[in-house]
Design an enzyme around this catalytic site. Structure first.
Site, PDB file in Angstrom:
ATOM      1  N   ARG A  98      30.724  67.052 -19.833  1.00  0.00           N
ATOM      2  CA  ARG A  98      31.305  65.817 -20.377  1.00  0.00           C
ATOM      3  C   ARG A  98      32.830  65.893 -20.435  1.00  0.00           C
ATOM      4  O   ARG A  98      33.513  64.892 -20.208  1.00  0.00           O
ATOM      5  CB  ARG A  98      30.714  65.551 -21.761  1.00  0.00           C
ATOM      6  CG  ARG A  98      31.018  64.175 -22.300  1.00  0.00           C
ATOM      7  CD  ARG A  98      30.219  63.872 -23.543  1.00  0.00           C
ATOM      8  NE  ARG A  98      30.591  64.726 -24.663  1.00  0.00           N
ATOM      9  CZ  ARG A  98      29.946  64.759 -25.830  1.00  0.00           C
ATOM     10  NH1 ARG A  98      28.884  63.981 -26.022  1.00  0.00           N
ATOM     11  NH2 ARG A  98      30.328  65.551 -26.805  1.00  0.00           N
ATOM     12  N   LYS A 201      35.360  60.872 -24.174  1.00  0.00           N
ATOM     13  CA  LYS A 201      35.813  61.343 -25.480  1.00  0.00           C
ATOM     14  C   LYS A 201      37.330  61.474 -25.489  1.00  0.00           C
ATOM     15  O   LYS A 201      37.869  62.583 -25.444  1.00  0.00           O
ATOM     16  CB  LYS A 201      35.124  62.677 -25.786  1.00  0.00           C
ATOM     17  CG  LYS A 201      34.759  62.845 -27.243  1.00  0.00           C
ATOM     18  CD  LYS A 201      33.786  63.994 -27.433  1.00  0.00           C
ATOM     19  CE  LYS A 201      33.580  64.285 -28.895  1.00  0.00           C
ATOM     20  NZ  LYS A 201      32.768  63.295 -29.613  1.00  0.00           N
ATOM     21  N   GLU A 237      27.865  51.573 -31.117  1.00  0.00           N
ATOM     22  CA  GLU A 237      27.648  52.781 -31.917  1.00  0.00           C
ATOM     23  C   GLU A 237      28.438  52.666 -33.201  1.00  0.00           C
ATOM     24  O   GLU A 237      29.093  51.672 -33.463  1.00  0.00           O
ATOM     25  CB  GLU A 237      27.996  54.046 -31.125  1.00  0.00           C
ATOM     26  CG  GLU A 237      29.438  54.128 -30.676  1.00  0.00           C
ATOM     27  CD  GLU A 237      29.734  55.430 -29.938  1.00  0.00           C
ATOM     28  OE1 GLU A 237      29.153  56.471 -30.282  1.00  0.00           O
ATOM     29  OE2 GLU A 237      30.559  55.395 -29.013  1.00  0.00           O
TER      30      GLU A 237
HETATM   31  C1  LIG Z   1      31.539  62.906 -29.989  1.00  0.00           C
HETATM   32  C2  LIG Z   1      31.058  61.529 -30.226  1.00  0.00           C
HETATM   33  C3  LIG Z   1      29.714  61.238 -30.521  1.00  0.00           C
HETATM   34  C4  LIG Z   1      28.668  62.315 -30.725  1.00  0.00           C
HETATM   35  O1  LIG Z   1      28.424  63.058 -29.590  1.00  0.00           O
HETATM   36  P1  LIG Z   1      27.691  64.464 -29.697  1.00  0.00           P
HETATM   37  O2  LIG Z   1      27.690  65.000 -28.316  1.00  0.00           O
HETATM   38  O3  LIG Z   1      26.327  64.231 -30.205  1.00  0.00           O
HETATM   39  O4  LIG Z   1      28.502  65.275 -30.655  1.00  0.00           O
HETATM   40  C5  LIG Z   1      29.344  59.913 -30.664  1.00  0.00           C
HETATM   41  N1  LIG Z   1      30.237  58.919 -30.544  1.00  0.00           N
HETATM   42  C6  LIG Z   1      31.530  59.154 -30.269  1.00  0.00           C
HETATM   43  C7  LIG Z   1      32.458  58.005 -30.134  1.00  0.00           C
HETATM   44  C8  LIG Z   1      31.982  60.464 -30.099  1.00  0.00           C
HETATM   45  O5  LIG Z   1      33.281  60.682 -29.835  1.00  0.00           O
END
Ligand SMILES: *Cc1c(COP(=O)(O)O)cnc(C)c1O
Length: 358
Positions: A98, A201, A237
């Site tokens: 990722r 991210k 989300e």
């Molecule tokens: C990091 C993140 C998550 C959670 O991802 P994981 O891989 O489960 O830690 C969810 N939403 C956003 C916006 C994120 O930055």
């Protein structure tokens, strides 16, 4: 490659080191200094071998692209002591992949996946005394970041990058424990656009959502639940975590959307939901469906699952937890994932990566 990194994976390293003098049971989810972080520089077309340093300070050119143009992305994962005493990380290959996707999307030099895994292992091994003991509920949070560090004034990608990984011991994300939280559907702020960068991210997404989050807290809610920016009709989300609902007829429903971050926790819960006899569905979820769920939760590395007690949408409110206790599916999913992470249940999917053998 350095001598430390050329050791075979999971090799024997002092794991019975004296632990740091910390109140493990009462750690907050904040920054605590450790001994080392690791830094790699990409310059003249190549990554260097990386170096452990004790400094918490970055020397940074004032015209670095990360400062002006948001060339920054990050990851988050956790290291644990298992019952046997091993030190493990969860699905690190997924984080490695990722980070590469995030880098490419904002035109930064991608970090090779094996270099990512090597960096995380080296920094954990250098900070073993900060890996919280088994049974304390705490963990070592691992934060890899990539920054455009080369100076530019015109808008273009940097010609130099920094990849660094620091760690910090953390307690549970929510101090109050595994208690349901209260969400409000956000209609005035968009976190990310469908063709934007919501699916990677990058730090900018968090800056974009801060005002919504702070405003919701002022109104007495724990966090916001974003809608898709285009139609304002489908769930996206919740700030820093993915969202799922459990329908009354036993589906684990989680939004498919181009503007949400593909959570590794959510992906894992989908697998575990199937084991519990729930039917997982990743599809657009109309906001009206919240009124038909029997349970809902937020999920991510930091909290694993945060059970949702209520969601407020305009002048309507749906309550999933009347007695302040989480629903049974949230509890079962949480316990299963934690048990696999801590080595209390067999790792039948190969999710657990051993960094240090007891
Ligand atoms: C990091 C993140 C998550 C959670 O991802 P994981 O891989 O489960 O830690 C969810 N939403 C956003 C916006 C994120 O930055």
């Amino acid at each position: 490659m350095s001598t430390l990194s050329s050791r075979p994976r999971g090799s024997r390293v002092e794991s019975d080191v004296t632990k740091a003098d910390l109140d493990w049971e009462n750690l907050d989810f904040g920054y605590h200094k450790t001994d080392f972080n690791i830094r790699f520089t990409w310059r003249n077309g190549a990554w260097d071998e990386g170096e452990l340093t004790a400094s918490e300070i970055l020397p940074l050119h004032m015209a670095a692209t990360c400062l002006h143009y948001g060339q920054e992305c990050f990851e988050g994962l956790k290291a644990f002591h298992t019952k046997r005493g091993d030190v493990v990380v969860f699905r690190i290959d997924e984080n490695a992949r990722r980070l590469g996707v995030s880098c490419r999307k904002i035109h930064m030099e991608p970090v090779p996946e094996d270099m990512f895994i090597d960096a995380v292992e080296r920094v954990i091994k250098a900070n073993l005394k900060y890996v919280p003991p088994y049974g304390t509920g705490a963990s070592l949070y691992v934060r890899p970041i990539v920054l455009g560090t080369g100076p530019q004034v015109g808008v273009r990608p940097a010609d130099e990058y920094l990849f660094m990984v620091f760690v910090t011991p953390v307690g549970p994300y929510f101090k109050s424990g595994f208690k349901p939280v209260h969400l409000v559907v956000e209609e005035e702020v968009d976190r990310a656009a469908p063709l934007g960068v919501g699916d990677v991210k990058v730090g900018g997404n968090y800056a974009a959502g801060l005002r919504a989050s702070i405003n919701a807290k002022k109104k007495g809610f724990t966090e916001v639940l974003y809608l898709d920016a285009k139609e304002k009709r489908y769930l996206d989300e919740s700030g820093p975590a993915n969202f799922f609902g459990i329908t009354k007829d036993g589906q684990y429903v989680t939004p498919a959307s181009p503007s949400i971050l593909p959570s590794i926790t959510n992906k894992s819960l989908i697998t575990l939901a199937e084991e519990l006899g729930l039917r997982p569905q990743r599809r657009p979820v109309d906001v009206e469906e919240i009124f038909d769920f029997q349970e809902a939760g937020c999920c991510g590395t930091a909290a694993v699952i945060t059970p949702v007690g209520s969601i407020t949408y305009r002048d309507r409110k749906v309550v999933y937890s009347k007695d302040g206790r989480p629903g049974r599916y949230c509890v079962e999913l949480y316990q299963r994932l934690r048990a696999i992470q801590l080595g209390d249940m067999p790792d039948k999917y190969g999710w657990v990566h051993r960094v240090v053998q007891a």
